[in-house]
Write a protein that holds these residues in place. Structure first.
Motif, mmCIF file in Angstrom:
data_model
loop_
_atom_site.group_PDB
_atom_site.id
_atom_site.type_symbol
_atom_site.label_atom_id
_atom_site.label_comp_id
_atom_site.label_asym_id
_atom_site.label_seq_id
_atom_site.Cartn_x
_atom_site.Cartn_y
_atom_site.Cartn_z
ATOM 1 N N GLY A 86 9.347 10.196 78.821
ATOM 2 C CA GLY A 86 9.699 11.686 78.922
ATOM 3 C C GLY A 86 8.747 12.892 79.222
ATOM 4 O O GLY A 86 7.744 12.388 79.827
ATOM 5 N N HIS A 87 8.854 13.613 78.485
ATOM 6 C CA HIS A 87 7.713 14.830 78.502
ATOM 7 C C HIS A 87 6.421 14.349 78.053
ATOM 8 O O HIS A 87 5.455 15.038 78.537
ATOM 9 C CB HIS A 87 8.321 16.051 77.988
ATOM 10 C CG HIS A 87 9.371 16.848 78.946
ATOM 11 N ND1 HIS A 87 9.132 17.709 79.774
ATOM 12 C CD2 HIS A 87 10.713 17.101 78.965
ATOM 13 C CE1 HIS A 87 10.054 18.157 80.452
ATOM 14 N NE2 HIS A 87 11.176 17.755 79.678
ATOM 15 N N ARG A 88 6.499 13.494 77.150
ATOM 16 C CA ARG A 88 5.130 13.012 76.632
ATOM 17 C C ARG A 88 4.435 12.375 77.792
ATOM 18 O O ARG A 88 3.019 12.741 78.099
ATOM 19 C CB ARG A 88 5.279 12.013 75.491
ATOM 20 C CG ARG A 88 6.044 12.692 74.125
ATOM 21 C CD ARG A 88 6.272 11.709 73.380
ATOM 22 N NE ARG A 88 6.929 12.249 71.945
ATOM 23 C CZ ARG A 88 7.578 11.478 71.113
ATOM 24 N NH1 ARG A 88 7.694 9.934 71.294
ATOM 25 N NH2 ARG A 88 8.018 12.117 69.948
ATOM 26 N N LYS A 112 -2.217 3.209 90.055
ATOM 27 C CA LYS A 112 -1.671 1.974 90.703
ATOM 28 C C LYS A 112 -0.738 1.621 89.374
ATOM 29 O O LYS A 112 -1.339 1.058 88.254
ATOM 30 C CB LYS A 112 -2.657 0.936 90.679
ATOM 31 C CG LYS A 112 -3.835 1.369 91.860
ATOM 32 C CD LYS A 112 -4.814 0.464 91.977
ATOM 33 C CE LYS A 112 -4.743 -0.967 92.285
ATOM 34 N NZ LYS A 112 -5.858 -1.666 92.465
ATOM 35 N N ALA A 113 0.437 2.006 89.547
ATOM 36 C CA ALA A 113 1.416 1.509 88.549
ATOM 37 C C ALA A 113 1.772 0.133 88.162
ATOM 38 O O ALA A 113 1.515 -0.584 88.920
ATOM 39 C CB ALA A 113 2.850 2.405 88.869
ATOM 40 N N SER A 128 5.952 6.915 86.763
ATOM 41 C CA SER A 128 6.400 6.961 88.071
ATOM 42 C C SER A 128 7.086 8.242 88.230
ATOM 43 O O SER A 128 6.829 9.078 89.004
ATOM 44 C CB SER A 128 7.227 5.763 88.562
ATOM 45 O OG SER A 128 6.541 4.732 88.983
ATOM 46 N N TYR A 129 7.930 8.421 87.348
ATOM 47 C CA TYR A 129 8.871 10.002 87.223
ATOM 48 C C TYR A 129 7.840 11.127 87.113
ATOM 49 O O TYR A 129 8.108 12.171 87.672
ATOM 50 C CB TYR A 129 9.772 9.969 86.250
ATOM 51 C CG TYR A 129 10.613 11.167 86.069
ATOM 52 C CD1 TYR A 129 11.560 11.613 87.242
ATOM 53 C CD2 TYR A 129 10.344 12.098 85.117
ATOM 54 C CE1 TYR A 129 11.868 12.930 86.894
ATOM 55 C CE2 TYR A 129 10.949 13.370 84.885
ATOM 56 C CZ TYR A 129 11.899 13.670 85.724
ATOM 57 O OH TYR A 129 12.468 15.026 85.746
ATOM 58 N N GLN A 131 1.547 3.018 94.441
ATOM 59 C CA GLN A 131 0.405 3.589 94.389
ATOM 60 C C GLN A 131 0.272 5.382 94.535
ATOM 61 O O GLN A 131 1.111 5.453 95.739
ATOM 62 C CB GLN A 131 -1.027 3.160 94.859
ATOM 63 C CG GLN A 131 -1.201 1.778 94.738
ATOM 64 C CD GLN A 131 -2.333 1.237 95.286
ATOM 65 O OE1 GLN A 131 -3.228 2.152 95.667
ATOM 66 N NE2 GLN A 131 -2.707 -0.009 95.363
ATOM 67 N N TYR A 132 0.274 5.831 93.568
ATOM 68 C CA TYR A 132 0.284 7.482 93.787
ATOM 69 C C TYR A 132 -0.968 8.143 93.836
ATOM 70 O O TYR A 132 -1.862 7.472 93.169
ATOM 71 C CB TYR A 132 1.039 7.985 92.625
ATOM 72 C CG TYR A 132 2.815 7.466 92.527
ATOM 73 C CD1 TYR A 132 3.758 8.135 93.193
ATOM 74 C CD2 TYR A 132 2.898 6.310 91.843
ATOM 75 C CE1 TYR A 132 4.964 7.634 93.098
ATOM 76 C CE2 TYR A 132 4.223 5.821 91.672
ATOM 77 C CZ TYR A 132 5.354 6.639 92.467
ATOM 78 O OH TYR A 132 6.583 6.070 92.316
ATOM 79 N N GLU A 133 -1.140 9.091 94.605
ATOM 80 C CA GLU A 133 -2.239 9.976 94.441
ATOM 81 C C GLU A 133 -1.891 11.602 94.138
ATOM 82 O O GLU A 133 -1.172 11.898 94.826
ATOM 83 C CB GLU A 133 -2.988 9.875 95.810
ATOM 84 C CG GLU A 133 -4.569 10.318 95.691
ATOM 85 C CD GLU A 133 -5.376 9.832 96.756
ATOM 86 O OE1 GLU A 133 -5.981 10.746 97.690
ATOM 87 O OE2 GLU A 133 -5.398 8.510 97.220
#
Length: 316
Positions: A89-91, A114-115, A129-130, A310-312
């Motif tokens: 969550g927020h952590r 890279k999840a 991811s969230y 993958q997120y950037e």
């Protein structure tokens, strides 16, 4: 408050111990695995502390071709936050913000994440991811892997069943890490013949990893007489058997040798405590091209799609 610290070798034992008791870590996250890269990658891994207690690790290194970009991890299939379930969550939002600020202070312009694909986790753990979505990150790559749920495998296609019957009448499947050098010759020939490429790992590197992880790395080959005509090298985690390298000679293709190897490997994985059998991705060009023939071959064994995301995010 969370504290983000740059990893150094004094933390190696704590790092690997945390990885062992985590809900989503694998041997690819351990320092014993990551250290095989030596000095080729400039390590930028971090640890996350809460009240002095280690609550997460994040393997990372500078991108080889862009020193302004830090990646988790350029030398592994996946990186991601590895934690014991506390970081939710927020952590997790706080952890991502803290890591981005840390990399900004270290001079980086962007962070590529890279999840860990969900099949590798012992329980649901996609809070990361969230968090990247919430913080405005861009999904810059999405690859498609084919995986079999060993608790609910779909019936293999008629084509795969026919190919298996052919393979059983022509090849013998042999198991053993001692076959690694012979398998590697087939792998090099296969990649050169099909793609004009070489394996990402050298034989010495694979042998080093096999020596360090004899329970996690396995090799199966198919033989016709004395000749090795196909083989697969597997990375085995607590939840997943993953086909890391797949190779077949032309003779092996003619007798469907890989079908016998995969069926033996899937059967062995189903008998054990693992949940998934993963064939790996079938993509090129940063995920934008799907090799339909390869993906169809893999899914015909009774699997379905699992994405590698993958997120950037800008470091600011």
């Amino acid at each position: 408050m969370l504290e983000i610290l740059q990893y150094d070798d004094s933390l190696a034992e704590r790092w690997d111990e945390h990885c062992r008791r985590s809900i989503n870590g694998t041997f690819l996250h351990t320092r014993r695995f990551l250290s095989y890269h030596g000095d080729r990658l400039r390590d930028r891994s971090v640890v996350v502390l809460h009240d002095g207690e280690l609550v997460a690790i994040l393997p990372a290194a500078e991108d080889i071709s862009d020193q302004s970009l830090v990646v988790s991890h350029p030398g592994a299939t996946y990186g991601g936050f590895v934690h014991d379930g506390w970081l939710t969550g927020h952590r997790m939002l706080d952890a991502v913000e803290g890591v981005v600020a840390h990399f900004h202070a270290s001079g980086f312009g962007a962070f590529r994440y890279k999840a860990v694909p969900y099949v590798y986790a012992n329980c649901p753990a996609q809070d990361d991811s969230y968090a990247f979505f919430r913080l405005g990150a861009t999904r810059v790559r999405c690859d498609l892997s084919s995986s079999i749920d060993l608790g609910g495998r779909r019936t293999p296609s008629q084509r795969r069943r026919r190919a298996l019957r052919k393979a059983r009448s022509n090849v013998v499947v042999i198991d053993g890490l001692g076959l690694l050098p012979a398998f590697y010759e087939v792998l090099v020939e296969n990649l050169d013949d099909r793609h004009g490429a070489r394996p990402v790992h050298s034989l010495d590197e694979l042998q080093l990893l096999a020596d360090r992880f004899p329970e996690e790395i396995a090799v199966l080959v198919a033989t016709v007489g004395e000749r090795i005509v196909a083989g697969v090298l597997f990375f085995q985690t607590a939840r997943v058997v993953h086909a890391q390298y797949i190779a077949s000679t032309r003779e092996g293709q003619e007798v469907s040798a890989l079908d016998a190897i995969f069926e033996d490997a899937i059967s062995a994985a189903a008998i054990g405590e693992r949940r998934y059998f993963d064939f790996g991705i079938s993509n090129e060009d940063e995920g934008l091209i799907l090799n339909e023939g390869l993906y169809r071959f893999k899914t015909e064994f009774g699997g379905g799609g699992v994405v590698h995301e993958q997120y950037e995010i800008d470091c600011k």
